[in-house]
Write an enzyme that holds these catalytic residues in place. Structure first.
Site, PDB file in Angstrom:
ATOM      1  N   TYR A  86       0.846  -1.173   0.000  1.00  0.00           N
ATOM      2  CA  TYR A  86       0.000   0.000   0.000  1.00  0.00           C
ATOM      3  C   TYR A  86       0.888   1.232   0.000  1.00  0.00           C
ATOM      4  O   TYR A  86       2.050   1.193   0.383  1.00  0.00           O
ATOM      5  CB  TYR A  86      -0.972   0.019   1.187  1.00  0.00           C
ATOM      6  CG  TYR A  86      -0.336  -0.235   2.537  1.00  0.00           C
ATOM      7  CD1 TYR A  86       0.164   0.812   3.289  1.00  0.00           C
ATOM      8  CD2 TYR A  86      -0.241  -1.525   3.040  1.00  0.00           C
ATOM      9  CE1 TYR A  86       0.740   0.589   4.523  1.00  0.00           C
ATOM     10  CE2 TYR A  86       0.331  -1.758   4.275  1.00  0.00           C
ATOM     11  CZ  TYR A  86       0.817  -0.700   5.016  1.00  0.00           C
ATOM     12  OH  TYR A  86       1.379  -0.942   6.228  1.00  0.00           O
ATOM     13  N   ASP A 210     -12.386  -1.336  -7.246  1.00  0.00           N
ATOM     14  CA  ASP A 210     -11.110  -2.035  -7.451  1.00  0.00           C
ATOM     15  C   ASP A 210     -11.335  -3.543  -7.528  1.00  0.00           C
ATOM     16  O   ASP A 210     -10.598  -4.326  -6.922  1.00  0.00           O
ATOM     17  CB  ASP A 210     -10.125  -1.694  -6.333  1.00  0.00           C
ATOM     18  CG  ASP A 210      -8.685  -2.072  -6.685  1.00  0.00           C
ATOM     19  OD1 ASP A 210      -8.390  -2.234  -7.890  1.00  0.00           O
ATOM     20  OD2 ASP A 210      -7.865  -2.219  -5.763  1.00  0.00           O
TER      21      ASP A 210
END
Length: 394
Positions: A86, A210
């Site tokens: 991330y 997503d």
């Protein structure tokens, strides 16, 4: 978000180089496997502005833990289950996931379950719940802990936010499908499960944004494989949105009409404007940064098409083989959505493989899901009904 750079790279064997954008240096997040322990009465005296549950977390050690305040542990750490990457905006992504999953009033068997979220400080943890009106400090506590700040009144103690998620032992859709022989019956089951999950999310005003095989997990505890849509870090909760709270185009609607702020929000006609997602699964309009929930339908079409025909590419960074359809241009490959944006009149060749056993009903459904114009795509509820029809017919 996963966005490819402006320059396309020459690749061989279906390799495409991508980068993950976002401020800050890339970091790795560990996923721990926990075991829930029996909890006895903690004899905790509640403050009227605090949540009910306060407990210790046995796998967190704190030199500052007050022995007099030691409470029964609720979890023990078994092992590390995996790691994910991330970027620098991870606190906003975590808050988005928390907001999305806790806004759901009901469970769905094909959506990963957030068991609970706990805020830990000074060796003790406090259960957090979405919209707890008894705690005026609720949202501030969540935000400050996510951003690594210290809570007012506890200047010496950092805070940590822990997400206790349902454990899916079967890995993700990539690993499950590509490690087994093709099975039309499993494909049909997965199609029904995926469309059911997305229909549930859209009905609850959540746009995932997503959808990709990496974010679809598998569990087989019930015997047959069950899919779980996961990773809501980029999701958008559209409930309660009105002309004053939209992202960047407050009064814009996909049907061209204005919006009364008291109207019920239809996520299929409400424009979103943050271009985010993973490039191989992004709809043409997402590349332009102006889209609705129909972008999830496009991503689902790419996933189902790749799953049925086992179309894969090699990720340049991880070197993993991933499910995903694409358009080949000489030695280069490009995402379907990007190719359709450049050439809206391009005809998609479905099925892609000559020996494919894809039915005409599935072929027509995929073409509709991957339509250039989002208004030509079925919405999630229509899609769920059509998938039931084509899979039953098969």
């Amino acid at each position: 978000m996963d966005i490819c750079g402006n320059k396309r790279r020459k690749v061989s064997g279906g390799v495409r180089g991508c980068r993950r954008s976002g401020a800050g240096k890339m970091r790795r997040g560990a996923c721990k496997v926990l075991r829930s322990l029996a909890v006895h009465d903690n004899n905790h005296t509640k403050d009227e502005e605090e949540d009910d549950d306060c407990f210790s977390i046995s796998f967190l050690r704190s030199d500052r833990l007050d022995p007099a305040a030691a409470l029964s542990p609720r979890y023990s750490l078994l092992r590390e289950g995996g790691r994910g990457g991330y970027g620098g905006g991870d606190e906003e992504l975590a808050l988005a996931e928390f907001w999305a999953l806790t806004s759901l009033e009901n469970r769905h068997q094909n959506v990963v379950q957030l068991e609970e979220c706990v805020l830990q400080r000074n060796g003790l943890a406090q259960k957090m719940s979405h919209g707890n009106k008894r705690s005026k400090q609720y949202l501030r506590l969540v935000e400050t802990s996510l951003k690594g700040e210290r809570i007012l009144g506890y200047p010496e103690e950092p805070c940590y936010l822990w997400f206790i998620m349902e454990f899916c032992e079967g890995g993700d859709l990539n690993r499950y499908v590509l490690s087994r022989r093709p099975d039309p019956q499993t494909n049909r089951s997965f199609m029904r499960q995926l469309t059911s999950a997305v229909a549930f999310l859209h009905k609850n005003n959540i746009v995932h944004r997503d959808l990709k095989p990496d974010n679809i997990l598998i569990t087989q505890r019930s015997g047959s494989p069950v899919l779980k849509v996961a990773d809501f870090g980029l999701s958008k909760v559209c409930a309660g949105l009105n002309s004053k709270t939209s992202e960047e185009h407050p009064a814009a609607r996909a049907d061209g009409r204005g919006s009364d702020q008291n109207d019920f929000v239809n996520i299929n006609t409400f424009w979103l404007s943050s271009a985010c997602g993973s490039d191989f699964y992004m709809a043409p309009e997402v590349w332009e940064g102006h889209y609705t929930a129909k972008a999830d339908i496009f991503a689902l079409g790419i996933i189902i098409w790749a799953m049925i025909e086992r179309i894969t590419f090699i990720d340049a960074e991880s070197k993993r083989e991933l499910l995903g359809t694409y358009i080949r241009q000489g030695t280069e490959i490009m995402p379907v959505g990007e190719a359709l944006l450049e050439n809206p009149k391009m005809v998609l060749h479905i099925p892609q493989k000559a020996r494919s056993s894809m039915s005409e009903g599935v072929k027509k459904l995929l073409l509709d899901m991957l339509a250039v114009n989002p208004q030509d795509r079925p919405d999630a509820s229509q899609l769920e009904m059509r998938v039931d029809q084509v899979t039953c017919a098969a």
